[in-house]
Design a protein around this motif. Sequence first.
Motif, PDB file in Angstrom:
ATOM      1  N   GLN A 163       0.844  -1.188   0.000  1.00 52.81           N
ATOM      2  CA  GLN A 163       0.000   0.000   0.000  1.00 52.81           C
ATOM      3  C   GLN A 163       0.884   1.244   0.000  1.00 52.81           C
ATOM      4  N   ASN A 164       0.377   2.323  -0.571  1.00 49.55           N
ATOM      5  CA  ASN A 164       1.088   3.606  -0.617  1.00 49.55           C
ATOM      6  C   ASN A 164       2.376   3.537  -1.426  1.00 49.55           C
ATOM      7  N   SER A 165       2.454   2.558  -2.321  1.00 48.37           N
ATOM      8  CA  SER A 165       3.648   2.453  -3.160  1.00 48.37           C
ATOM      9  C   SER A 165       3.472   3.261  -4.435  1.00 48.37           C
ATOM     10  N   TYR A 166       4.584   3.516  -5.071  1.00 46.12           N
ATOM     11  CA  TYR A 166       4.581   4.255  -6.344  1.00 46.12           C
ATOM     12  C   TYR A 166       5.707   3.702  -7.192  1.00 46.12           C
ATOM     13  N   GLY A 195      -3.365  -6.413  -8.338  1.00 43.66           N
ATOM     14  CA  GLY A 195      -2.502  -6.989  -7.330  1.00 43.66           C
ATOM     15  C   GLY A 195      -3.171  -7.105  -5.979  1.00 43.66           C
ATOM     16  N   LEU A 196      -2.457  -7.739  -5.073  1.00 47.60           N
ATOM     17  CA  LEU A 196      -2.840  -7.795  -3.666  1.00 47.60           C
ATOM     18  C   LEU A 196      -1.925  -6.823  -2.949  1.00 47.60           C
ATOM     19  N   PHE A 197      -2.512  -5.767  -2.400  1.00 47.58           N
ATOM     20  CA  PHE A 197      -1.721  -4.674  -1.850  1.00 47.58           C
ATOM     21  C   PHE A 197      -1.712  -4.758  -0.327  1.00 47.58           C
ATOM     22  N   LEU A 198      -0.534  -4.947   0.229  1.00 49.39           N
ATOM     23  CA  LEU A 198      -0.360  -5.208   1.651  1.00 49.39           C
ATOM     24  C   LEU A 198       0.001  -3.932   2.398  1.00 49.39           C
TER      25      LEU A 198
END
Length: 247
Positions: A163-166, A195-198
Amino acid sequence: NKEITVVDARSGEDWLVHKQQQQQQQQQQQDPTAASSSGASSSSSLRPLHDAASSWWTQTAAAADLQFEVTRAVAAAAGRYMHVMWPQVAHAPGLELARALLSPPLNPGGWANRVFFSDDGSTAIEVALKMAFRKFMVDHNMLHDKNNTAAEQQPQLEVLALQNSYHGDTHGAMDCAAASPFNGRLQTPWYTGRGLFLQPPYLQLRKGKWCLEAPAWLLQQQQQQQGGRSSGWEWDSKQELFEVKGR
């Protein structure tokens, strides 16, 4: 605009940025037309500002003693080669770099035997996705279809991401990140998170203590282990924080 930082130059890991002198700022706040009506020029001073993100990680080798060496090498390459397309074309510096990347200590255990040069971080992510999908499809015997079966009949491949990735602004790079102000359907109607966002934990240095800001699932796990009580995690030093075996 107070939100805009104007960079004059770079020195090692710091920028030199223009900062308007406080006296002129106060004068302009009192009378915004004073400077222009008097013909006075803008007065500013250069101050160092640490580039904590290494300009999107493009300046990770920006120590002061390396900056001049990198500048000379880039200038020499630009003057001699300008731009060289790599498919079936090569030049000596690129081959030397590939050889170095495939040698110890940059290639421990010899896990890689090829180098793929890309233009920027976003397209590098696109290439990495293609490589990962290709490897997965080979391992699972998914390349036997020579009749180009319709896409809806093919298994949908997804990625694990945070999560909160770029990862960049190309479509594949945006699709392997959770919706955010940088992507999502408000940015492009083609966005489909694939995707599955962790939600990961975050480390923070607060008031001299190293603190772990844990996601809900990790806090819940700690509460179960401590009988419903959860005090979080704190360490006095970075050495203590990473002493995993001792815990």
